[in-house]
Design an enzyme around this catalytic site. Structure first.
Site, PDB file in Angstrom:
ATOM      1  N   MET A  26      37.395  39.422  31.396  1.00  9.85           N
ATOM      2  CA  MET A  26      37.164  38.067  31.898  1.00  9.85           C
ATOM      3  C   MET A  26      37.963  37.071  31.057  1.00  9.85           C
ATOM      4  O   MET A  26      38.591  37.425  30.086  1.00  9.85           O
ATOM      5  CB  MET A  26      35.670  37.719  31.845  1.00  9.85           C
ATOM      6  N   CYS A  27      37.898  35.846  31.451  1.00 11.11           N
ATOM      7  CA  CYS A  27      38.767  34.847  30.842  1.00 11.11           C
ATOM      8  C   CYS A  27      37.945  33.569  30.664  1.00 11.11           C
ATOM      9  O   CYS A  27      36.787  33.510  31.050  1.00 11.11           O
ATOM     10  CB  CYS A  27      39.952  34.549  31.750  1.00 11.11           C
TER      11      CYS A  27
END
Lengths: 274, 274
Positions: free
Chosen positions: A1-2
């Protein structure tokens, strides 16, 4: 994820304070070591700084933290790679032209079964689900509207419908800007805060930094910051709901799923810090 | 008018030395105060640094001079505005996607009667003759070839024909890259030099800097630098003729008006400095 970071402001504002918090998540307080990028609009133009290296070690990130670039619309991203290798062409944000404007996009999440989404004339250069989703979205917009529609409500609702479709393929939190508005869409994690007079102090969660916005602002300034997770621990951030969108323009919430908000447009004031 | 700077190399090479020379022309030794920009390719990705402020005073230009970003294909430009105001959206280089690649363009010169050139789906964002010419060129390429042609000779000759047409509208010196090749076209002022073993010393015209390339290179390195005017005073630069084009790939001259040159492709060597 970011992690995502965006800003909308009614006066050109630097994002050094918030960016300093975000950059720590790029390898120090967070696991997002696989690149970072930030796009600043200035008028119809933009500049992007990006690096496939961890933000907490990046010379270029250091410049962006120390050199106050002032803008009314910013889109930023730090990456923890899932789809697509750690390479410059896979580093967000992505920018393409549509209707004679530059559109900038960053995505947090992961999609499945996205490979066959038609992208028309917008061909992805890298291998990420994100860039492909962006190309698909622009192609959808171009198919739907010949030019930027005068009725922005129709535009926003159409973008939201496209986002709903992408959310049905996985997790899709998004920032999108044409330099005027900042469009945000929430799948599971997205928060925002609007700062305006009377300004107070804010303290970063990720680093021992406190800012007194009153020293940096004028009473007319309105600045909204959007982030995956709140960046400060002494302010009240709005948590967006799944499927919710918000459009910010000159710092003000302009539209959501629930309708169109008449924006307050205060007179121009001095540049400030966010 | 403006100044162009390009590089093609067979190993990732920094352009700090040449860029230092060019930047002095942005307000110190030259009149090009109206912005500057530089695009570095890394694989299929790119990063662009640009600023509408004079390069000799720019914090960002300072970073680019001091922080060696290594690349095999670079396009750079400093601007003295003629068509279009001094604004970020009018600052070269310009980058757009075609056939799933990013194409980067910079122009030196000035065109007349260019306003009605059809640009198809590539709509200019700023007001320069240069960006419009770039949009027209990409549209021509897209009309002519469905995808990147296998026969690169046909591609280069077609680009050159388009450049001939633009040259008939005024002065048109150009750098164009897709990250693989660097295509150069000369209307009146464009020079290039290929450096290879045995390497010697070079001394900048615009600043009191000398570099000994032998210290910075390995025997297999091949690096071509292209510039409006020679950047060094103790080396022999090739002056291009009006209407001449040169395509460089991995540092080697690959094609010109006079034919297709089989490029030498030496094995990879260590990064170096240009």
């Amino acid at each position: 994820m970011c992690e995502l970071l965006g800003m909308s402001a009614n006066v050109p504002t630097d994002i050094c304070f918030s960016f300093t918090g975000l950059m720590q998540r790029g390898g120090n307080t967070g696991p997002h070591r696989d690149g970072w990028g930030i796009t600043f609009y200035e008028g119809k133009g933009f500049r992007t700084f990006k690096d496939p290296n961890p933000s907490c070690q990046s010379k270029i990130a250091e410049l962006v933290q120390q050199y106050p670039i002032k803008s009314c619309a910013v889109v930023s991203h730090i990456r923890q790679a899932n789809r697509g290798e750690v390479k410059l062409e896979n580093t967000h944000p992505f920018t393409r032209e549509l209707w004679g404007r530059y559109w900038t996009f960053a995505h947090n999440g992961q999609l499945s079964h996205y490979e066959n989404l038609p992208t028309g004339r917008y061909i992805p250069v890298g291998e990420t689900d994100s860039e492909l989703a962006f190309c698909w979205l622009l192609n959808q917009l171009e198919q739907q509207f010949i030019a930027l529609p005068a009725d922005l409500t129709a535009l926003y609702q159409f973008i939201a419908q496209c986002c709903d479709k992408l959310r049905s393929l996985g997790v899709f939190n998004m920032l999108l800007s044409d330099g005027e508005s900042v469009f945000t869409y929430c799948s599971n994690n997205l928060h925002w805060i609007t700062r305006r007079a009377p300004f107070g102090e804010a303290s970063l969660i990720d680093e021992d930094v406190v800012i007194d916005f009153q020293q940096e602002t004028t009473p007319n300034d309105v600045v909204t910051v959007i982030a995956t997770q709140p960046l400060t621990n002494n302010e009240q951030w709005h948590k967006m709901r799944p499927g919710e969108y918000c459009v910010f323009h000159l710092g003000e919430l302009k539209a959501t799923n629930h309708g169109f908000c008449a924006p307050q447009l205060p007179p121009n004031a001095q540049p400030k810090s966010a």
